[in-house]
Design a protein around this motif. Sequence first.
Motif, PDB file in Angstrom:
ATOM      1  N   VAL A  56     -16.747   1.116  22.934  1.00 13.45           N
ATOM      2  CA  VAL A  56     -16.415   2.528  23.112  1.00 13.45           C
ATOM      3  C   VAL A  56     -15.617   2.610  24.410  1.00 13.45           C
ATOM      4  O   VAL A  56     -16.094   2.175  25.461  1.00 13.45           O
ATOM      5  N   THR A  57     -14.399   3.116  24.334  1.00 10.60           N
ATOM      6  CA  THR A  57     -13.565   3.231  25.540  1.00 10.60           C
ATOM      7  C   THR A  57     -13.092   4.681  25.687  1.00 10.60           C
ATOM      8  O   THR A  57     -13.167   5.462  24.736  1.00 10.60           O
ATOM      9  N   LYS A  58     -12.603   4.981  26.897  1.00  9.40           N
ATOM     10  CA  LYS A  58     -12.069   6.339  27.108  1.00  9.40           C
ATOM     11  C   LYS A  58     -10.880   6.566  26.183  1.00  9.40           C
ATOM     12  O   LYS A  58     -10.634   7.671  25.733  1.00  9.40           O
ATOM     13  N   GLU A  59     -10.186   5.446  25.893  1.00 11.52           N
ATOM     14  CA  GLU A  59      -8.997   5.545  25.060  1.00 11.52           C
ATOM     15  C   GLU A  59      -9.335   5.881  23.599  1.00 11.52           C
ATOM     16  O   GLU A  59      -8.757   6.785  23.027  1.00 11.52           O
ATOM     17  N   ASN A  60     -10.321   5.133  23.009  1.00 11.38           N
ATOM     18  CA  ASN A  60     -10.616   5.397  21.598  1.00 11.38           C
ATOM     19  C   ASN A  60     -11.679   6.484  21.393  1.00 11.38           C
ATOM     20  O   ASN A  60     -11.925   6.914  20.270  1.00 11.38           O
ATOM     21  N   SER A  61     -12.322   6.908  22.481  1.00  9.06           N
ATOM     22  CA  SER A  61     -13.359   7.949  22.355  1.00  9.06           C
ATOM     23  C   SER A  61     -13.206   9.013  23.438  1.00  9.06           C
ATOM     24  O   SER A  61     -14.030   9.099  24.356  1.00  9.06           O
ATOM     25  N   PRO A  62     -12.159   9.817  23.339  1.00  9.09           N
ATOM     26  CA  PRO A  62     -11.947  10.859  24.357  1.00  9.09           C
ATOM     27  C   PRO A  62     -12.993  11.972  24.269  1.00  9.09           C
ATOM     28  O   PRO A  62     -13.762  12.020  23.301  1.00  9.09           O
ATOM     29  N   ASN A  81     -19.247  15.420  29.090  1.00 11.50           N
ATOM     30  CA  ASN A  81     -19.256  15.104  30.528  1.00 11.50           C
ATOM     31  C   ASN A  81     -20.290  14.055  30.916  1.00 11.50           C
ATOM     32  O   ASN A  81     -20.153  13.377  31.911  1.00 11.50           O
ATOM     33  N   GLU A  82     -21.349  13.991  30.133  1.00 10.99           N
ATOM     34  CA  GLU A  82     -22.449  13.087  30.450  1.00 10.99           C
ATOM     35  C   GLU A  82     -22.107  11.642  30.073  1.00 10.99           C
ATOM     36  O   GLU A  82     -22.402  10.712  30.814  1.00 10.99           O
ATOM     37  N   THR A  83     -21.464  11.477  28.901  1.00 10.76           N
ATOM     38  CA  THR A  83     -21.215  10.120  28.412  1.00 10.76           C
ATOM     39  C   THR A  83     -19.812   9.581  28.753  1.00 10.76           C
ATOM     40  O   THR A  83     -19.666   8.391  29.049  1.00 10.76           O
ATOM     41  N   TYR A  84     -18.826  10.442  28.724  1.00 10.65           N
ATOM     42  CA  TYR A  84     -17.438   9.985  28.922  1.00 10.65           C
ATOM     43  C   TYR A  84     -17.252   9.128  30.183  1.00 10.65           C
ATOM     44  O   TYR A  84     -16.625   8.062  30.124  1.00 10.65           O
ATOM     45  N   PRO A  85     -17.804   9.552  31.344  1.00 15.86           N
ATOM     46  CA  PRO A  85     -17.594   8.749  32.555  1.00 15.86           C
ATOM     47  C   PRO A  85     -18.193   7.336  32.471  1.00 15.86           C
ATOM     48  O   PRO A  85     -17.868   6.476  33.292  1.00 15.86           O
ATOM     49  N   LEU A  86     -19.074   7.108  31.503  1.00 16.47           N
ATOM     50  CA  LEU A  86     -19.729   5.794  31.399  1.00 16.47           C
ATOM     51  C   LEU A  86     -18.867   4.779  30.630  1.00 16.47           C
ATOM     52  O   LEU A  86     -19.176   3.590  30.604  1.00 16.47           O
ATOM     53  N   PHE A  87     -17.818   5.249  29.987  1.00 13.21           N
ATOM     54  CA  PHE A  87     -17.003   4.346  29.163  1.00 13.21           C
ATOM     55  C   PHE A  87     -15.907   3.692  30.000  1.00 13.21           C
ATOM     56  O   PHE A  87     -15.336   4.319  30.887  1.00 13.21           O
ATOM     57  N   VAL A  88     -15.593   2.427  29.665  1.00  9.33           N
ATOM     58  CA  VAL A  88     -14.455   1.773  30.331  1.00  9.33           C
ATOM     59  C   VAL A  88     -13.164   2.429  29.813  1.00  9.33           C
ATOM     60  O   VAL A  88     -13.156   3.028  28.738  1.00  9.33           O
ATOM     61  N   GLN A  89     -12.096   2.295  30.586  1.00  8.90           N
ATOM     62  CA  GLN A  89     -10.852   2.972  30.212  1.00  8.90           C
ATOM     63  C   GLN A  89     -10.310   2.458  28.871  1.00  8.90           C
ATOM     64  O   GLN A  89      -9.997   3.217  27.985  1.00  8.90           O
ATOM     65  N   PHE A 212     -20.354  -0.413  25.629  1.00  6.92           N
ATOM     66  CA  PHE A 212     -21.123   0.085  24.500  1.00  6.92           C
ATOM     67  C   PHE A 212     -20.390  -0.295  23.221  1.00  6.92           C
ATOM     68  O   PHE A 212     -19.179  -0.070  23.090  1.00  6.92           O
ATOM     69  N   ALA A 213     -21.124  -0.900  22.280  1.00  4.62           N
ATOM     70  CA  ALA A 213     -20.511  -1.285  21.003  1.00  4.62           C
ATOM     71  C   ALA A 213     -20.060  -0.027  20.285  1.00  4.62           C
ATOM     72  O   ALA A 213     -20.797   0.961  20.228  1.00  4.62           O
ATOM     73  N   ASN A 214     -18.859  -0.050  19.739  1.00  3.63           N
ATOM     74  CA  ASN A 214     -18.339   1.117  19.045  1.00  3.63           C
ATOM     75  C   ASN A 214     -18.934   1.177  17.623  1.00  3.63           C
ATOM     76  O   ASN A 214     -18.751   0.250  16.840  1.00  3.63           O
ATOM     77  N   PRO A 215     -19.674   2.246  17.296  1.00  2.00           N
ATOM     78  CA  PRO A 215     -20.328   2.298  15.983  1.00  2.00           C
ATOM     79  C   PRO A 215     -19.334   2.229  14.819  1.00  2.00           C
ATOM     80  O   PRO A 215     -19.675   1.723  13.751  1.00  2.00           O
ATOM     81  N   GLU A 216     -18.119   2.704  15.049  1.00  6.10           N
ATOM     82  CA  GLU A 216     -17.095   2.629  13.995  1.00  6.10           C
ATOM     83  C   GLU A 216     -16.753   1.167  13.701  1.00  6.10           C
ATOM     84  O   GLU A 216     -16.586   0.757  12.562  1.00  6.10           O
ATOM     85  N   PHE A 217     -16.671   0.379  14.774  1.00  6.90           N
ATOM     86  CA  PHE A 217     -16.385  -1.055  14.628  1.00  6.90           C
ATOM     87  C   PHE A 217     -17.537  -1.745  13.902  1.00  6.90           C
ATOM     88  O   PHE A 217     -17.329  -2.529  12.967  1.00  6.90           O
ATOM     89  N   LEU A 218     -18.768  -1.454  14.315  1.00  5.24           N
ATOM     90  CA  LEU A 218     -19.933  -2.099  13.691  1.00  5.24           C
ATOM     91  C   LEU A 218     -19.990  -1.770  12.203  1.00  5.24           C
ATOM     92  O   LEU A 218     -20.265  -2.645  11.368  1.00  5.24           O
TER      93      LEU A 218
END
Length: 310
Positions: A56-62, A81-89, A212-218
Motif C-alpha cells: 500500500v503506497t501513497k501513490e496507489n492508495s491516495p 488522515n489516520e492511515t495515509y501518513p503511515l504509507f510509503v510514497q 503494508f501488503a496491498n489487499p488488491e495485490f493479495l
Amino acid sequence: VLCWFYIFPVYRLPRDKDIVEEVLGQGEAWQKNQTGIDLYRKLLTECCEPRKMFAVTKENSPMGKVLWYDGEFYHSRTVNNETYPLFVQENPLQLPLKKCAVVGNGGILRHSKCGRDIDQADFVLRCNLPPLSKDYVEDVGTKTNLVTANPSIIEKRFQNLLWSRKAFVDSMKVYGSSYIYMPAFSMKPGTDPSLRAYYALADSSSNLTMLFANPEFLLSVGKFWKGRGVHAKRLSTGLFLVSLALGLCEEVTAYGFWPFSVGLDEQPVSHHYYDNILPYKWFHAMPEEFVQLWQLHKSGTLRMRVGCCP
Ligand code: CDP
C-alpha cells in the motif's frame, strides 16, 4: 458428492511418497530457462502488477481510496488522515532485483547448510518473523531484506503490543534494516495490531521499514493461482512471496518449501526448521502449492532447493 470434493480436495494430488520419488528422480539437475522466467514475469505483471501494487503506497492508495479487505466478506477501510501518513510514497525497492532467495520455514532446512547460499543472494525474503538465532545460521543464514509478519504473531507473541513494546522492538533487530511486510488490510482483526506494530517501530527509531501488503495485490495473486489449480481458502505466505519474487527478480531460488512429513532420505521431517507445530489443516493447500512450484523448477523458471547445499 460435491461436498466431499470440497472437503477432500486431495483427490487429484499425488501421494507424498510419489512426490518424494518424483523429486528424487529429478535429482539436483536444474537448468535456468530465460523464456520461462520472462513468461512468468509477464503473466504476473498482467494479472497483479507487483511493481506498483505489492504494498500500500501513497501513490496507489491516495486519501479517500477504499481498501477492500481480501480475507473478509465485504469489508473495507477508507484511507484517511489516520492511515495515509503511515504509507510509503511509492514502491521503495530498487528494481529489478537480481538474485532473490525466498526462504520458506520448512523442516528440510534443518541440517541443509544452505545459510551461506541464502546469504549470497542479492535480496532475501523470509516468512513470518522466523528465528535466525545462532543454532540456525548455518542452515538458514541471517541476511534479510524483506520479512513478512502476520498480525496473529503480534497478538500471540507480543500480547498485541498493548503492554510492553520493548520485547517486540528488540526481537525485530535480527532483521537488520529490512522491510517488514504486514497484511494489515486482509482480515478485520489484523488491522489494529499492524498499525500498533508500525508505531512501535517508528517510535523507537527502528531501522526496519513497515510496508503494508496491498489487499488488491493479495487478491489478484490468489486468483492467479486459483486459475492454476491451487484450491485453498488462502495461499500460504511462501507462495505469495515466490509470486512477488517472480515478478520483481531476475532469478529466484526457493528454500524451505517441503510440506511433507518424510524427507528425500525417507526420514521424518518436522514441519518447521524450528518446531513441529502443524498448520490448521484445511486453510492452506501447501502440497498443491508444492506441485506447482515443482513444475516451475522443472521448467527452469525458478530453482527449488530441497536437499543440502553444496
Ligand atoms: O503462515 P504459514 O502457515 O503460511 O507459513 P509458515 O509455517 O510460517 O511457513 C512459511 C512458508 O513456508 C509457508 O507459507 C509455506 O509456503 C512454506 N512451508 C513449506 O512449504 N513447507 C513446510 N513444511 C513449512 C512451510
